[in-house]
Design an enzyme around this catalytic site. Structure first.
Site, mmCIF file in Angstrom:
data_model
loop_
_atom_site.group_PDB
_atom_site.id
_atom_site.type_symbol
_atom_site.label_atom_id
_atom_site.label_comp_id
_atom_site.label_asym_id
_atom_site.label_seq_id
_atom_site.Cartn_x
_atom_site.Cartn_y
_atom_site.Cartn_z
ATOM 1 N N LEU A 59 0.514 8.762 4.065
ATOM 2 C CA LEU A 59 1.629 8.312 3.238
ATOM 3 C C LEU A 59 1.373 6.930 2.660
ATOM 4 C CD1 LEU A 59 4.830 7.344 5.323
ATOM 5 C CD2 LEU A 59 2.502 6.885 6.033
ATOM 6 N N LYS A 60 0.422 6.170 3.232
ATOM 7 C CA LYS A 60 0.119 4.830 2.720
ATOM 8 C C LYS A 60 -0.589 4.873 1.366
ATOM 9 C CE LYS A 60 1.940 2.541 6.087
ATOM 10 N NZ LYS A 60 1.883 1.152 6.418
ATOM 11 N N ASP A 61 -1.045 6.068 0.948
ATOM 12 C CA ASP A 61 -1.564 6.184 -0.421
ATOM 13 C C ASP A 61 -0.497 5.771 -1.427
ATOM 14 O OD1 ASP A 61 -3.799 7.244 0.750
ATOM 15 O OD2 ASP A 61 -3.479 9.290 0.026
#
Length: 491
Positions: free
Chosen positions: A79-81
């Site tokens: 999700l850090k993308d």
């Protein structure tokens, strides 16, 4: 006392409803459910699927529908993308980034991958500072994407000069062309989830949702998702998962524990990031490694979800909390799964690693047909070594011991605390960052393996094949073997 990250970092001013205020300093991106063709890799970030859990909720006796938001299926694996791409694009819009500029970021790895994706596509050099405990897989992905990685001591507090945060800040301070985006205070972090992740959840659920459970790292996800959910569905509960050893949960008393470090990566902190708005959290669940990592393995084996340890922590916490809520068949909860198994191939995915870290019993390694099965450790000549005291041991003392031993154990109050390995001390000397008078703890590592002398040689061999040295408890003596020591059994 818990302190903010730093007094001089930019405060995240984004609040619930701020998008409707014309004076807001933050960018705004319209939600688009999906596209048929993406323009580049950055365009493919987001739009992750929602999947129903089937077997595991039944084990917990839950009646409600349990959905997971598969953030580990983002193009970069987490999700850090979302925040990596959003922070870079917003910095360009603000004029902070452009030709001749480069980036540095402190991260547990996943934000670094998101930034490295963006930098690879947009053409910026990137340096990542990352704690030593984070997996080698993360470093390999980062370097494959073109980033430079600087490892920092895991045990260093955020305010100490050698910590990942302070190393990154110093690099940005020393060079005006180096930009620190600072995920801990950057408003693009929660905005990426407010306008992206949360909208996708609401779209998939048709705004019918009773609870969302999210693990907490920087706090950007729970802040952004929590605000949007509370705006659209005021009665929906937003529950945060935080590991013991972290100080993020409220009330502060629930954080009290003897646990100082934990193996699950990417969640929890020893300070309160500025992007974390804990007023958006309706409840906290604390977790421990063994429950989190076993659940991560169950998600793989029972639900076919190839996700990381923080996903295991979130699911375990969510199901334990849901058991207390008396949810009915007509209710629904959503759990966010942050990252994928790629980062942990040599960690919790490995049964041997789980056993070494005492999350599974040694019996799991027994192989009755193995030629060493049943043979006691006493059949092997173990090397005895006297640990040095971590408070006084010097690099010079370690170098003397390393002439005849592959590593130097350091003890504290009579207990093995850490190890100085040949490779790390050599690198420090070659790079002129160490001298003989320096304390050895400058280059020690807490990533070591120690086993009891009650396991058999079959079990010991399975562990030793993964390490350059394995320590063996033998009464009040500390002994060790290396993989090549086992060859004498076949000579």
């Amino acid at each position: 006392m818990i302190q903010d990250l730093s007094k001089d970092s930019i405060q995240c001013t984004y609040k619930r409803g701020a998008n409707e205020q014309p004076q807001t300093p933050h960018s705004h991106i319209e939600f688009v459910p999906f596209k048929k063709i993406y323009d580049d890799a950055l365009d493919a970030v987001g739009h992750t699927p929602m999947v129903r859990l089937n077997k595991i909720p039944k084990e917990y006796g839950l009646k409600c529908e349990v959905l997971v938001k598969c953030e580990f299926l983002n193009v970069g694996g987490s999700l850090k993308d979302r925040i990596g791409v959003r922070m870079v694009l917003d910095a360009e819009k603000q004029g902070r980034l452009g030709p001749g500029k480069s980036l540095v970021e402190a991260t547990s790895g996943n934000t670094g991958v998101g930034l490295a994706l963006a930098c690879a596509v947009r053409g910026y050099p990137l340096v990542i500072t990352m704690p030593e405990k984070m997996s080698q897989e993360k470093q390999d992905v980062l370097t494959g994407l073109g980033a430079k990685v600087i490892r920092t001591p895991t045990e260093a507090a955020w305010y100490e000069p050698e910590s990942l945060i302070q190393v990154a800040k110093k690099m940005a301070t020393d060079d005006p062309n180096v930009i620190l985006l600072d995920q801990y205070s950057n408003p693009s972090n929660p905005l990426a989830h407010y306008e992206g992740t949360a909208e996708e959840i609401l779209w998939a659920c048709d705004d019918k949702l009773d609870a969302v459970i999210i693990s907490t790292g920087t706090g950007g996800t729970i802040t952004g998702v929590g605000r949007k959910i509370h705006e659209r569905i005021p009665g929906c509960k937003v529950i945060a998962v935080d590991p013991y050893g972290s100080d993020l949960a409220l009330p502060q008393e629930v954080n009290k524990t003897d646990i100082k470090t934990y193996k699950v990566e990417g969640i929890g902190y020893d300070f309160i990031p500025k992007v974390l708005d804990r007023t958006e959290v309706d409840g906290w669940i604390k977790t421990v490694d063994i429950d989190s990592l076993i659940m991560a393995r169950k998600l793989l084996s029972q639900e076919g979800l190839l996700c990381g340890g923080s996903s295991g922590a979130t699911v375990w916490g969510a199901l334990e909390w849901a058991k207390t809520q008396n949810f009915t068949e007509n209710q629904r909860i959503v759990i966010i799964l942050p990252d994928n198994i790629r980062n942990y191939m040599t960690k919790h995915l490995s049964k041997t690693w789980m056993i070494e870290n005492k999350f599974l019993p040694y019996d799991e390694l027994k192989e009755p047909e193995h030629p060493l099965a049943g043979r006691p450790i006493t059949d092997l000549q173990l090397h005895e070594i006297q640990p040095l005291d971590v408070a006084t041991a010097t690099v010079g003392q370690c170098l003397e011991i390393l002439k005849t031993h592959p590593a130097v154990p350091l003890q504290e109050n009579g207990k093995l605390l850490s190890v100085v390995f040949q490779k790390k001390i050599l690198a420090g000397i070659v790079n002129k960052k160490l001298n003989h008078a320096d304390l050895a703890k400058k280059v020690h590592s807490k990533e070591f393996v120690i086993v009891p002398n009650t396991i058999d040689l079959n079990q010991l061999e399975r562990i030793a094949e993964r390490h350059e040295i394995v320590f063996v408890e033998d009464g009040d003596k500390l002994k060790y073997i290396t993989p090549k020591d086992l060859l004498v059994l076949f000579a």
